[in-house]
Design an enzyme around this catalytic site. Structure first.
Site, short mmCIF file in Angstrom:
data_model
loop_
_atom_site.label_atom_id
_atom_site.label_comp_id
_atom_site.label_asym_id
_atom_site.label_seq_id
_atom_site.Cartn_x
_atom_site.Cartn_y
_atom_site.Cartn_z
N TRP A 242 -9.55 8.18 -7.39
CA TRP A 242 -10.74 8.55 -8.18
C TRP A 242 -10.62 8.10 -9.62
O TRP A 242 -11.58 7.60 -10.21
CB TRP A 242 -11.01 10.07 -8.09
CG TRP A 242 -11.81 10.34 -6.86
CD1 TRP A 242 -11.34 10.73 -5.64
CD2 TRP A 242 -13.22 10.14 -6.69
NE1 TRP A 242 -12.37 10.80 -4.73
CE2 TRP A 242 -13.54 10.45 -5.35
CE3 TRP A 242 -14.25 9.74 -7.54
CZ2 TRP A 242 -14.85 10.36 -4.85
CZ3 TRP A 242 -15.56 9.65 -7.04
CH2 TRP A 242 -15.83 9.96 -5.72
N GLU B 182 0.85 -1.21 0.00
CA GLU B 182 0.00 0.00 0.00
C GLU B 182 0.88 1.25 0.00
O GLU B 182 0.56 2.25 -0.64
CB GLU B 182 -0.93 0.01 1.21
CG GLU B 182 -1.99 -1.06 1.19
CD GLU B 182 -2.83 -1.08 -0.08
OE1 GLU B 182 -3.20 0.00 -0.58
OE2 GLU B 182 -3.11 -2.18 -0.58
N ASN C 32 -10.45 2.58 3.26
CA ASN C 32 -10.11 2.45 1.83
C ASN C 32 -11.16 1.69 1.03
O ASN C 32 -11.53 2.10 -0.07
CB ASN C 32 -8.75 1.78 1.68
CG ASN C 32 -8.35 1.66 0.22
OD1 ASN C 32 -8.24 2.66 -0.47
ND2 ASN C 32 -8.18 0.44 -0.26
N TRP D 208 -21.27 13.00 -18.82
CA TRP D 208 -21.66 12.88 -17.40
C TRP D 208 -23.01 13.53 -17.19
O TRP D 208 -23.38 14.46 -17.91
CB TRP D 208 -20.61 13.54 -16.50
CG TRP D 208 -19.23 13.00 -16.68
CD1 TRP D 208 -18.17 13.64 -17.27
CD2 TRP D 208 -18.75 11.71 -16.27
NE1 TRP D 208 -17.06 12.83 -17.25
CE2 TRP D 208 -17.38 11.63 -16.66
CE3 TRP D 208 -19.33 10.62 -15.63
CZ2 TRP D 208 -16.60 10.51 -16.41
CZ3 TRP D 208 -18.53 9.49 -15.38
CH2 TRP D 208 -17.20 9.45 -15.77
N TRP E 45 -16.28 12.10 -12.09
CA TRP E 45 -15.41 11.75 -10.95
C TRP E 45 -14.74 12.97 -10.34
O TRP E 45 -14.38 12.96 -9.16
CB TRP E 45 -14.35 10.73 -11.40
CG TRP E 45 -13.48 11.13 -12.56
CD1 TRP E 45 -13.73 10.91 -13.88
CD2 TRP E 45 -12.22 11.82 -12.50
NE1 TRP E 45 -12.71 11.42 -14.65
CE2 TRP E 45 -11.76 11.98 -13.83
CE3 TRP E 45 -11.43 12.31 -11.47
CZ2 TRP E 45 -10.56 12.61 -14.16
CZ3 TRP E 45 -10.23 12.94 -11.79
CH2 TRP E 45 -9.82 13.09 -13.12
N TRP F 265 1.81 1.72 -3.44
CA TRP F 265 0.74 2.40 -4.21
C TRP F 265 0.88 3.92 -4.04
O TRP F 265 0.72 4.68 -4.98
CB TRP F 265 -0.66 1.98 -3.71
CG TRP F 265 -1.26 0.83 -4.43
CD1 TRP F 265 -1.42 -0.43 -3.94
CD2 TRP F 265 -1.81 0.82 -5.77
NE1 TRP F 265 -2.03 -1.21 -4.89
CE2 TRP F 265 -2.27 -0.48 -6.02
CE3 TRP F 265 -1.94 1.78 -6.78
CZ2 TRP F 265 -2.87 -0.85 -7.22
CZ3 TRP F 265 -2.54 1.42 -7.98
CH2 TRP F 265 -2.98 0.12 -8.20
P1 FAD Z 1 -3.26 1.76 5.45
O1 FAD Z 1 -4.12 0.74 4.80
O2 FAD Z 1 -2.71 1.44 6.78
O3 FAD Z 1 -2.07 2.07 4.42
C1 FAD Z 1 -0.83 2.66 4.85
C2 FAD Z 1 -0.55 3.91 4.05
O4 FAD Z 1 -0.38 3.61 2.68
C3 FAD Z 1 -1.68 4.93 4.09
O5 FAD Z 1 -1.62 5.70 5.25
C4 FAD Z 1 -1.44 5.72 2.82
O6 FAD Z 1 -0.44 6.67 3.00
C5 FAD Z 1 -0.91 4.64 1.87
N1 FAD Z 1 -1.99 4.08 1.05
C6 FAD Z 1 -2.82 3.07 1.38
N2 FAD Z 1 -3.64 2.78 0.35
C7 FAD Z 1 -3.32 3.62 -0.65
C8 FAD Z 1 -3.80 3.82 -1.97
N3 FAD Z 1 -4.78 3.06 -2.48
N4 FAD Z 1 -3.26 4.80 -2.71
C9 FAD Z 1 -2.26 5.57 -2.23
N5 FAD Z 1 -1.76 5.42 -0.99
C10 FAD Z 1 -2.28 4.47 -0.20
N6 FAD Z 1 -5.07 8.28 0.58
C11 FAD Z 1 -4.56 9.41 1.06
O7 FAD Z 1 -3.58 9.37 1.80
N7 FAD Z 1 -5.10 10.63 0.73
C12 FAD Z 1 -6.19 10.74 -0.10
O8 FAD Z 1 -6.63 11.86 -0.40
C13 FAD Z 1 -6.76 9.55 -0.60
N8 FAD Z 1 -7.87 9.58 -1.39
C14 FAD Z 1 -8.39 8.41 -1.88
C15 FAD Z 1 -9.52 8.46 -2.72
C16 FAD Z 1 -10.05 7.30 -3.26
C17 FAD Z 1 -11.25 7.38 -4.18
C18 FAD Z 1 -9.47 6.05 -2.94
C19 FAD Z 1 -10.04 4.79 -3.50
C20 FAD Z 1 -8.37 5.99 -2.11
C21 FAD Z 1 -7.81 7.15 -1.57
N9 FAD Z 1 -6.69 7.12 -0.71
C22 FAD Z 1 -6.17 8.29 -0.23
C23 FAD Z 1 -6.00 5.86 -0.41
C24 FAD Z 1 -6.44 5.10 0.85
O9 FAD Z 1 -7.82 4.96 0.87
C25 FAD Z 1 -5.98 5.76 2.15
O10 FAD Z 1 -4.61 6.05 2.07
C26 FAD Z 1 -6.20 4.82 3.35
O11 FAD Z 1 -7.55 4.50 3.46
C27 FAD Z 1 -5.70 5.50 4.60
O12 FAD Z 1 -5.91 4.72 5.72
P2 FAD Z 1 -4.69 4.09 6.54
O13 FAD Z 1 -3.71 5.12 6.86
O14 FAD Z 1 -5.27 3.32 7.65
O15 FAD Z 1 -4.09 3.13 5.42
#
Ligand code: FAD
Length: 474
Positions: free
Chosen positions: A385, A277, A344, A309, A362, A280
């Site tokens: 998005w 993640e 997420n 849209w 979107w 990602w």
């Molecule tokens: P964990 O699951 O513990 O992951 C650890 C870290 O990895 C996160 O803190 C984050 O920095 C990174 N990460 C995890 N998943 C992703 C991902 N899919 N893409 C990029 N980085 C990721 N994340 C944001 O930080 N800011 C946003 O504005 C954001 N907007 C999002 C919008 C959409 C539509 C989607 C589908 C995902 C988005 N995410 C965003 C990614 C992700 O949902 C969040 O990072 C995550 O839910 C944060 O929770 P956590 O810290 O417990 O994550």
């Protein structure tokens, strides 16, 4: 010599590349500057609760830096253009010789930095930038053709290979400056931007809180992450995103902490799911640098520009307020509106609902998320998005459309999460909670909960038609 650290999204003393470099010369006088740019933030839709989070973190950082003999100044100016001029003036007044800063990768930020470097070098000030908010610098993980990957899995594989060859090291927090007495810090200037409270039990400000959370997560929960991460009723994810987005924590700290607790973390499949993640996160940052037009609301897949849209302000509002009549979507949106954070799995479900069920652009969703999220981050938000809208690189194919009811049934089977956020459904039995009106009808109950604003099957067909038509147009 006077060294200035220009802080932006790197509000920490530990493992801060620019701060570390500025402090290396023990004789130098070091000062730190943060500039609020309310007009720019408005244009970027920064959430007022993120602004408050930044403000609170600055306060703690200022106290920490005081003990190290480093003053932290704050200035407020309109936008990035104004900040370049203010920075020049500040450097002149303070007789700054060198400016150290950590790169930001969004296009406006990069243009600002180029302008600042130009203006400062005209004054004879040397600037030095660092790749700090990433594990590996954008442009350093490329295909055999020396191009940025468009697909995540091979990027991730190449990324791990690079990590196996050598880990990016963390740098220590600077020691107290020689002969610097504990200083009186200047007043923090108000941001001139709306601030909104956030849940500081969930997101306690400060580097120490972020590190404590990282440590606790890496000790145990990370090993169950692969099983728990998709279930929003569980506390299965790290909740570190707000800290990573604002730079209170660095991804290198995350990597090293993970490897300290699990030395084979790069190979161990359970730990790797979490590390992936973080990769990602890197992917979307590297992508922004390779295709900067993504910062300007352009889709990566250009034919999706032809999707027609729908404009439906009422349905958009229902989605924003969590009143669509689809419980998992509504519970998720209320989590977002209340906490400024959303799980997420739910970000994927709600984004898919807006785009594929309501056929709303979107970019409306991207903007709304940004305006609410405490962890708002252009790269991750835009990436997420565009993934949901099937317009990004390695996105969900356009014909893959989440069914919001079955998503709810899979990921919140007993409706625990739904009941927490939608107390109006608390009496609906587990098996019926995902279609509460069917239950209410059968049992002649009245529900204070909206009927579904769209029929999923019809909406799905409408969206397939719109995407098919757009594809044919090119
Ligand atoms: P964990 O699951 O513990 O992951 C650890 C870290 O990895 C996160 O803190 C984050 O920095 C990174 N990460 C995890 N998943 C992703 C991902 N899919 N893409 C990029 N980085 C990721 N994340 C944001 O930080 N800011 C946003 O504005 C954001 N907007 C999002 C919008 C959409 C539509 C989607 C589908 C995902 C988005 N995410 C965003 C990614 C992700 O949902 C969040 O990072 C995550 O839910 C944060 O929770 P956590 O810290 O417990 O994550």
């Amino acid at each position: 010599t006077t060294n200035l650290v220009w802080l932006r999204s790197d509000l920490r003393v530990s493992d801060n590349m620019a701060l570390y470099a500025a402090c290396r010369d023990e004789q130098a006088q070091v000062m730190v500057l943060f500039m609020a740019t309310p007009e720019q933030w408005r244009q970027h839709e920064m959430a007022p609760r993120q602004a408050q989070f930044i403000y609170d973190n600055l306060r703690l950082l200022q106290a920490d830096l005081a003990g190290r003999g480093i003053p932290l100044y704050t200035l407020t100016c309109d936008d990035f253009a104004a900040s370049v001029e203010q920075l020049r003036q500040f450097c002149q007044q303070q007789h700054v010789d060198r400016v150290f800063y950590n790169y930001q990768y969004e296009i406006n930020e990069r243009q600002r930095d180029a302008a600042a470097e130009k203006s400062l070098s005209e004054q004879g000030i040397v600037c030095q930038g660092f790749d700090d908010s990433v594990l590996l610098p954008p442009g350093s993980v490329l295909t055999g053709n020396r191009e940025m990957y468009k697909v995540f899995t091979p990027f991730s594989r190449a990324f791990v290979k690079r990590l196996q060859q050598g880990l990016p090291e963390c740098v220590p927090a600077p020691r107290a400056r020689q002969n610097a007495p504990r200083i009186q810090q200047p007043e923090l200037t108000p941001f001139g931007y709306p601030l909104a409270p956030y849940d500081d039990a969930l997101f306690p400000p400060g580097e120490a809180a972020a590190i404590a959370r990282l440590r606790a997560f890496c000790q145990q929960p990370v090993t169950a992450y692969h099983q728990d991460r998709d279930f929003p009723a569980k506390q299965g994810t790290s909740l570190l995103s707000a800290y990573l987005a604002t730079g209170i924590l660095s991804p290198r700290q995350c990597l090293h902490r993970l490897l300290r607790e699990h030395p084979n973390g790069l190979e161990d499949e359970r730990c790797f799911v979490w590390l992936n993640e973080l990769i990602w996160r890197e992917f979307y940052r590297h992508v922004l640098v390779a295709w900067p037009h993504l910062c300007k609301s352009h889709p990566f897949i250009s034919w999706t520009n032809h999707v027609v849209w729908r404009s439906d302000p009422q349905q958009l509002l229902a989605w924003q307020q969590g009143k669509t009549g689809y419980p998992i979507v509504d519970a998720a949106m209320r989590q977002l509106n209340t906490l400024g954070w959303m799980h997420n799995r739910l970000r994927m479900i709600t984004a898919s609902f807006l785009v594929k069920d309501l056929l709303i652009d979107w970019r409306e969703g991207e903007r709304y998320f940004m305006s609410q999220l405490i962890d708002g981050d252009l790269a991750a938000n835009n990436g997420g998005w565009q993934w949901a809208a099937s317009s990004g690189m390695d996105a969900a194919p356009y014909f893959r459309i989440f069914n919001p009811t079955t998503q709810g049934e899979r990921f919140d089977k007993q409706g625990e999460f739904i009941r927490y956020w939608l107390p109006e459904l608390r009496h609906v039995p587990d098996a019926e909670i995902h279609q509460p009106h069917d239950w209410a009808k059968k049992n002649q109950q009245k529900l204070d909960y909206p009927l579904p604003i769209v029929d999923h099957k019809q909406a799905r067909n409408r969206t397939l038609g719109a995407f098919d038509a757009a594809r044919k147009e090119t």
